[in-house]
Design a protein around this motif. Structure first.
Motif, PDB file in Angstrom:
ATOM      1  N   ALA A  43      -5.120  56.700  80.651  1.00  0.00           N
ATOM      2  CA  ALA A  43      -5.836  57.634  81.183  1.00  0.00           C
ATOM      3  C   ALA A  43      -7.651  56.150  82.093  1.00  0.00           C
ATOM      4  O   ALA A  43      -8.193  56.719  82.524  1.00  0.00           O
ATOM      5  N   GLU A  44      -7.851  55.269  80.625  1.00  0.00           N
ATOM      6  CA  GLU A  44      -8.247  53.887  81.526  1.00  0.00           C
ATOM      7  C   GLU A  44      -8.317  53.247  82.638  1.00  0.00           C
ATOM      8  O   GLU A  44      -8.739  53.040  84.093  1.00  0.00           O
ATOM      9  N   ALA A  45      -6.483  53.742  83.210  1.00  0.00           N
ATOM     10  CA  ALA A  45      -6.303  53.059  85.166  1.00  0.00           C
ATOM     11  C   ALA A  45      -6.483  53.925  86.268  1.00  0.00           C
ATOM     12  O   ALA A  45      -6.976  53.566  86.769  1.00  0.00           O
ATOM     13  N   LEU A  46      -6.400  55.371  85.308  1.00  0.00           N
ATOM     14  CA  LEU A  46      -6.661  56.675  86.354  1.00  0.00           C
ATOM     15  C   LEU A  46      -7.976  56.763  86.800  1.00  0.00           C
ATOM     16  O   LEU A  46      -8.595  56.518  87.638  1.00  0.00           O
ATOM     17  N   LEU A  47      -8.955  56.170  85.757  1.00  0.00           N
ATOM     18  CA  LEU A  47      -9.608  55.865  85.439  1.00  0.00           C
ATOM     19  C   LEU A  47     -10.760  55.154  86.942  1.00  0.00           C
ATOM     20  O   LEU A  47     -11.909  55.131  88.200  1.00  0.00           O
ATOM     21  N   THR A  48      -9.991  53.841  86.462  1.00  0.00           N
ATOM     22  CA  THR A  48     -10.266  52.622  87.445  1.00  0.00           C
ATOM     23  C   THR A  48      -9.939  52.903  88.852  1.00  0.00           C
ATOM     24  O   THR A  48     -10.626  52.770  90.139  1.00  0.00           O
ATOM     25  N   ASP A  49      -8.348  53.693  89.534  1.00  0.00           N
ATOM     26  CA  ASP A  49      -8.090  54.130  90.432  1.00  0.00           C
ATOM     27  C   ASP A  49      -9.379  55.195  90.921  1.00  0.00           C
ATOM     28  O   ASP A  49      -9.615  54.540  92.449  1.00  0.00           O
ATOM     29  N   LYS A  50      -9.095  55.760  90.123  1.00  0.00           N
ATOM     30  CA  LYS A  50     -10.356  57.345  91.033  1.00  0.00           C
ATOM     31  C   LYS A  50     -11.946  56.434  91.649  1.00  0.00           C
ATOM     32  O   LYS A  50     -12.674  56.768  92.111  1.00  0.00           O
ATOM     33  N   ARG A  51     -12.446  55.124  90.536  1.00  0.00           N
ATOM     34  CA  ARG A  51     -13.488  55.267  90.679  1.00  0.00           C
ATOM     35  C   ARG A  51     -13.830  54.434  92.092  1.00  0.00           C
ATOM     36  O   ARG A  51     -14.432  53.946  93.245  1.00  0.00           O
ATOM     37  N   ALA A  52     -12.497  53.504  92.110  1.00  0.00           N
ATOM     38  CA  ALA A  52     -12.461  53.109  93.870  1.00  0.00           C
ATOM     39  C   ALA A  52     -11.792  53.687  94.754  1.00  0.00           C
ATOM     40  O   ALA A  52     -12.651  53.619  95.797  1.00  0.00           O
ATOM     41  N   ALA A  53     -11.508  54.254  94.617  1.00  0.00           N
ATOM     42  CA  ALA A  53     -11.257  55.699  96.150  1.00  0.00           C
ATOM     43  C   ALA A  53     -12.486  56.167  95.796  1.00  0.00           C
ATOM     44  O   ALA A  53     -12.943  56.377  97.293  1.00  0.00           O
ATOM     45  N   ARG A  75     -15.241  62.475  87.490  1.00  0.00           N
ATOM     46  CA  ARG A  75     -15.584  63.094  85.996  1.00  0.00           C
ATOM     47  C   ARG A  75     -15.432  63.930  85.679  1.00  0.00           C
ATOM     48  O   ARG A  75     -15.041  63.101  83.995  1.00  0.00           O
ATOM     49  N   GLU A  76     -13.759  64.514  85.230  1.00  0.00           N
ATOM     50  CA  GLU A  76     -12.568  64.752  85.229  1.00  0.00           C
ATOM     51  C   GLU A  76     -11.547  63.769  84.324  1.00  0.00           C
ATOM     52  O   GLU A  76     -12.157  64.042  83.361  1.00  0.00           O
ATOM     53  N   VAL A  77     -12.148  62.472  85.492  1.00  0.00           N
ATOM     54  CA  VAL A  77     -10.656  61.674  84.564  1.00  0.00           C
ATOM     55  C   VAL A  77     -12.153  60.729  83.601  1.00  0.00           C
ATOM     56  O   VAL A  77     -11.411  60.532  82.423  1.00  0.00           O
ATOM     57  N   GLU A  78     -13.578  60.603  83.759  1.00  0.00           N
ATOM     58  CA  GLU A  78     -13.714  60.194  82.864  1.00  0.00           C
ATOM     59  C   GLU A  78     -14.217  60.502  81.593  1.00  0.00           C
ATOM     60  O   GLU A  78     -14.091  60.581  80.743  1.00  0.00           O
ATOM     61  N   GLU A  79     -14.244  62.548  81.809  1.00  0.00           N
ATOM     62  CA  GLU A  79     -14.105  62.938  80.375  1.00  0.00           C
ATOM     63  C   GLU A  79     -13.707  62.526  79.486  1.00  0.00           C
ATOM     64  O   GLU A  79     -13.114  63.014  78.636  1.00  0.00           O
ATOM     65  N   ARG A  80     -12.008  62.839  80.088  1.00  0.00           N
ATOM     66  CA  ARG A  80     -11.007  62.603  80.028  1.00  0.00           C
ATOM     67  C   ARG A  80     -10.881  61.225  78.630  1.00  0.00           C
ATOM     68  O   ARG A  80     -10.104  61.123  77.743  1.00  0.00           O
ATOM     69  N   ALA A  81     -11.213  60.686  79.782  1.00  0.00           N
ATOM     70  CA  ALA A  81     -11.317  58.579  78.905  1.00  0.00           C
ATOM     71  C   ALA A  81     -12.014  58.961  77.796  1.00  0.00           C
ATOM     72  O   ALA A  81     -11.668  58.115  76.851  1.00  0.00           O
TER      73      ALA A  81
END
Length: 300
Positions: A43-53, A75-81
């Motif tokens: 989830a943290e890796a996905l959050l990093t990717d979504k922030r970069a995107a 926001r969804e990924v941040e909440e999940r993380a």
């Protein structure tokens, strides 16, 4: 036969001990943490990717709809993380509690084993006492039933009889003490001897109020005309009048302090083999005098 074995096996299943139950619970929590940590890492890796995107879209001046969608996904990924981090922290607390419970259960098991051994010793003494009494009585009877009367033999018989009564009385006393010790051991409050308070193993003066403390540096203090010394990393009976000064200057610490437990594990609580060098000794009396002088100067 296989069917009957499968049906009867639950009835003959051995009940787990408290230590085994806590070990299994701890292992289960650790396995669960490993899986949760992997999910949290993903989830943290996905959050990093979504922030970069989202950053790339914003820098490139993407359409409002695309930016809104990117923000919603972020926001969804941040909440999940965030949720996974909270679950991981809670699981870590559960693991710490399980470890403490396992340590306590192990200690209780060891206490039970030690108490059983102490009680077994008392039983062994009780079982051996009749044999001793019978042997002593046989010696006395050999003299008493003899035809000849000899003074030396009579004295010997009297000594044996006195010894028999003394040993029987001592056996009763030691068995009672052993059973009392077994009870205290099961409760976890069996007395344990501490190390000698100073380097020459002299008993502390009874009129001086003292506190058992752990030294962090070599110390020196005076009790009347007598000079006391203590090496570093030892348990000493320090006069309570000097305790505030020693604690303030970080030369001692309480026995239940966390760092003291670590130092005891490393150095032990016994006195060091070599006497401390006089040049390294910290004079607690001089430190206390300096503190009092500084306090008076501050008041003035």
């Amino acid at each position: 036969m296989a069917f009957f074995k499968r049906e009867l096996s639950p009835f003959f299943k051995r009940e787990l001990s408290p230590v085994e139950r806590f070990e299994r619970a701890l292992k289960s929590k650790q396995v669960e943490r490993g899986k949760l940590a992997a999910r949290a890492g993903a989830a943290e890796a996905l959050l990093t990717d979504k922030r970069a995107a989202a950053e790339r879209l914003a820098v490139a001046g993407a359409a409002t709809s695309r930016l809104a969608q990117a923000e919603a996904t972020l926001r969804e990924v941040e909440e999940r993380a965030k949720t996974l981090r909270a679950e991981l922290a809670e699981l870590d607390e559960q693991i710490v509690a399980a470890e403490r419970a396992l340590i306590e259960a192990t200690a209780q098991r060891d206490r039970q084993l030690a108490a059983d051994q102490i009680e077994a010793l008392a039983v062994a003494i009780e079982q051996a006492v009749p044999q001793f009494g019978a042997g002593a009585s046989a010696l006395v009877g050999a003299v008493s039933n003899g035809v000849a009367s000899v003074a030396e033999a009579t004295r010997f018989a009297g000594n044996v009889e006195a010894m028999r009564r003394e040993v029987l009385s001592a056996a009763d006393l030691i068995c009672w003490e052993l059973r009392a010790l077994a009870v205290r051991t099961r409760a976890g409050n069996a007395n344990r001897a501490l190390a000698a308070p100073d380097e020459d193993h002299r008993a502390p003066s009874p009129e001086i109020e003292r506190q058992m403390i752990y030294t962090l540096n070599p110390l020196l203090w005076r009790e009347g005309s007598e000079v006391r010394k203590a090496g570093a990393f030892t348990v000493v009976a320090l006069p309570t009048a000097l305790l505030p000064t020693a604690l303030r200057h970080q030369h001692v610490d309480y026995l239940n302090a966390r760092r003291v437990q670590t130092l005891m594990h490393v150095h032990g609580s016994e006195a060091q083999g070599e006497a401390p060098d006089d040049a390294q000794l910290v004079d607690l009396d001089a430190l206390a005098a300096d503190d009092q002088e500084g306090a008076r100067a501050s008041v003035a």
